[in-house]
Design a protein around this motif. Sequence first.
Motif, mmCIF file in Angstrom:
data_model
loop_
_atom_site.group_PDB
_atom_site.id
_atom_site.type_symbol
_atom_site.label_atom_id
_atom_site.label_comp_id
_atom_site.label_asym_id
_atom_site.label_seq_id
_atom_site.Cartn_x
_atom_site.Cartn_y
_atom_site.Cartn_z
ATOM 1 N N THR A 39 0.868 -1.187 0.000
ATOM 2 C CA THR A 39 0.000 0.000 0.000
ATOM 3 C C THR A 39 0.899 1.230 0.000
ATOM 4 O O THR A 39 2.112 1.133 0.181
ATOM 5 C CB THR A 39 -0.908 0.045 1.248
ATOM 6 O OG1 THR A 39 -0.091 -0.027 2.413
ATOM 7 C CG2 THR A 39 -1.922 -1.074 1.256
ATOM 8 N N TYR A 40 0.288 2.380 -0.198
ATOM 9 C CA TYR A 40 1.037 3.637 -0.123
ATOM 10 C C TYR A 40 1.707 3.741 1.241
ATOM 11 O O TYR A 40 1.179 3.247 2.234
ATOM 12 C CB TYR A 40 0.090 4.824 -0.314
ATOM 13 C CG TYR A 40 -0.554 4.871 -1.672
ATOM 14 C CD1 TYR A 40 0.131 5.392 -2.771
ATOM 15 C CD2 TYR A 40 -1.851 4.410 -1.870
ATOM 16 C CE1 TYR A 40 -0.459 5.438 -4.027
ATOM 17 C CE2 TYR A 40 -2.455 4.442 -3.115
ATOM 18 C CZ TYR A 40 -1.749 4.966 -4.195
ATOM 19 O OH TYR A 40 -2.333 5.003 -5.424
ATOM 20 N N SER A 41 2.861 4.423 1.285
ATOM 21 C CA SER A 41 3.607 4.499 2.547
ATOM 22 C C SER A 41 2.815 5.201 3.643
ATOM 23 O O SER A 41 2.995 4.916 4.819
ATOM 24 C CB SER A 41 4.937 5.214 2.326
ATOM 25 O OG SER A 41 4.701 6.536 1.883
ATOM 26 N N PHE A 42 1.925 6.119 3.274
ATOM 27 C CA PHE A 42 1.163 6.838 4.302
ATOM 28 C C PHE A 42 -0.036 6.018 4.811
ATOM 29 O O PHE A 42 -0.673 6.400 5.780
ATOM 30 C CB PHE A 42 0.698 8.209 3.807
ATOM 31 C CG PHE A 42 -0.124 8.154 2.552
ATOM 32 C CD1 PHE A 42 -1.473 7.868 2.596
ATOM 33 C CD2 PHE A 42 0.468 8.412 1.314
ATOM 34 C CE1 PHE A 42 -2.229 7.814 1.437
ATOM 35 C CE2 PHE A 42 -0.287 8.359 0.152
ATOM 36 C CZ PHE A 42 -1.635 8.060 0.217
ATOM 37 N N ILE A 57 -4.778 6.097 7.752
ATOM 38 C CA ILE A 57 -3.788 6.887 7.027
ATOM 39 C C ILE A 57 -3.123 7.848 7.995
ATOM 40 O O ILE A 57 -3.801 8.462 8.818
ATOM 41 C CB ILE A 57 -4.492 7.705 5.933
ATOM 42 C CG1 ILE A 57 -4.935 6.772 4.828
ATOM 43 C CG2 ILE A 57 -3.612 8.813 5.387
ATOM 44 C CD1 ILE A 57 -5.750 7.458 3.782
ATOM 45 N N ASP A 58 -1.814 7.966 7.916
ATOM 46 C CA ASP A 58 -1.118 8.984 8.698
ATOM 47 C C ASP A 58 -1.162 10.282 7.891
ATOM 48 O O ASP A 58 -0.570 10.352 6.811
ATOM 49 C CB ASP A 58 0.325 8.548 8.957
ATOM 50 C CG ASP A 58 1.003 9.434 9.987
ATOM 51 O OD1 ASP A 58 0.836 10.668 9.916
ATOM 52 O OD2 ASP A 58 1.698 8.893 10.864
ATOM 53 N N LEU A 59 -1.888 11.273 8.390
ATOM 54 C CA LEU A 59 -2.026 12.516 7.622
ATOM 55 C C LEU A 59 -0.692 13.221 7.423
ATOM 56 O O LEU A 59 -0.484 13.865 6.407
ATOM 57 C CB LEU A 59 -3.010 13.481 8.306
ATOM 58 C CG LEU A 59 -4.471 13.330 7.925
ATOM 59 C CD1 LEU A 59 -5.289 14.494 8.477
ATOM 60 C CD2 LEU A 59 -4.691 13.219 6.435
ATOM 61 N N ARG A 60 0.230 13.082 8.382
ATOM 62 C CA ARG A 60 1.555 13.678 8.181
ATOM 63 C C ARG A 60 2.204 13.094 6.933
ATOM 64 O O ARG A 60 2.725 13.804 6.092
ATOM 65 C CB ARG A 60 2.456 13.424 9.388
ATOM 66 C CG ARG A 60 2.165 14.294 10.581
ATOM 67 C CD ARG A 60 3.078 13.884 11.742
ATOM 68 N NE ARG A 60 3.132 14.928 12.726
ATOM 69 C CZ ARG A 60 3.998 15.939 12.701
ATOM 70 N NH1 ARG A 60 4.875 16.031 11.736
ATOM 71 N NH2 ARG A 60 3.981 16.858 13.628
ATOM 72 N N LEU A 148 -7.883 1.412 -1.016
ATOM 73 C CA LEU A 148 -8.306 1.251 0.371
ATOM 74 C C LEU A 148 -9.538 0.367 0.466
ATOM 75 O O LEU A 148 -9.671 -0.417 1.396
ATOM 76 C CB LEU A 148 -8.584 2.618 1.012
ATOM 77 C CG LEU A 148 -7.359 3.478 1.262
ATOM 78 C CD1 LEU A 148 -7.782 4.828 1.819
ATOM 79 C CD2 LEU A 148 -6.389 2.809 2.207
ATOM 80 N N GLU A 149 -10.454 0.514 -0.471
ATOM 81 C CA GLU A 149 -11.658 -0.327 -0.446
ATOM 82 C C GLU A 149 -11.286 -1.805 -0.519
ATOM 83 O O GLU A 149 -11.922 -2.641 0.103
ATOM 84 C CB GLU A 149 -12.602 0.040 -1.594
ATOM 85 C CG GLU A 149 -13.376 1.314 -1.315
ATOM 86 C CD GLU A 149 -14.203 1.792 -2.506
ATOM 87 O OE1 GLU A 149 -13.907 1.388 -3.641
ATOM 88 O OE2 GLU A 149 -15.123 2.572 -2.266
ATOM 89 N N SER A 150 -10.235 -2.112 -1.262
ATOM 90 C CA SER A 150 -9.821 -3.523 -1.353
ATOM 91 C C SER A 150 -9.292 -4.023 -0.024
ATOM 92 O O SER A 150 -9.305 -5.221 0.244
ATOM 93 C CB SER A 150 -8.782 -3.704 -2.453
ATOM 94 O OG SER A 150 -7.568 -3.086 -2.083
ATOM 95 N N LEU A 151 -8.830 -3.115 0.856
ATOM 96 C CA LEU A 151 -8.342 -3.527 2.182
ATOM 97 C C LEU A 151 -9.490 -3.976 3.071
ATOM 98 O O LEU A 151 -9.309 -4.735 4.007
ATOM 99 C CB LEU A 151 -7.632 -2.358 2.894
ATOM 100 C CG LEU A 151 -6.376 -1.808 2.243
ATOM 101 C CD1 LEU A 151 -5.809 -0.690 3.093
ATOM 102 C CD2 LEU A 151 -5.347 -2.898 2.055
ATOM 103 N N GLU A 152 -10.686 -3.454 2.795
ATOM 104 C CA GLU A 152 -11.822 -3.752 3.669
ATOM 105 C C GLU A 152 -12.392 -5.141 3.413
ATOM 106 O O GLU A 152 -13.155 -5.650 4.205
ATOM 107 C CB GLU A 152 -12.924 -2.713 3.466
ATOM 108 C CG GLU A 152 -12.521 -1.332 3.928
ATOM 109 C CD GLU A 152 -13.636 -0.325 3.805
ATOM 110 O OE1 GLU A 152 -14.378 -0.385 2.798
ATOM 111 O OE2 GLU A 152 -13.784 0.514 4.685
#
Length: 153
Positions: A39-42, A57-60, A148-152
């Motif tokens: 997944t994306y690093s954030f 998600i880490d907003l930073r 992200l939907e695929s993570l659910e």
Amino acid sequence: MGEELKVIVFKLGEEEYGIEVDKVQTIERMMPITRVPKTYSFVKGVINLRGVVIPVIDLRGRFGLPETEYTDQTRIIIVAVNEMEVGFIVDSANDVMDLNSDVIDSPPDVVGGIKAKYLHGVARISEERLLVMLNLSEVLNRSEIIQLESLED
């Protein structure tokens, strides 16, 4: 006269941000996050919140800000974006504020290192205090939402 908005105020570093209350489901303390590969690093992973699997998600990281250690003040703000729940990790979330939409100006090109496309506007609370309003539909763009939907599942 503009409309009244209720916003949740949260912090990333020294900057204060706002999300409209009607988009926020709940605010949670930090909890164990299950990592998800590729997944994306954030995207920090997923949490199980009362039986619902929610991507976090880490907003930073999302905004390209340096990530920091989580503290007792760190919170996960669960928001609904395009009928999907997502958790945003923020440094702290400790205020609800009534805001008149008249005080929200268009965002400058960059605020605190964050590109304008992620921002709905900047609200001037007082001479010293600005509140950066997030544009949630841009914070998660379409391809990220699909991932992200695929993570659910």
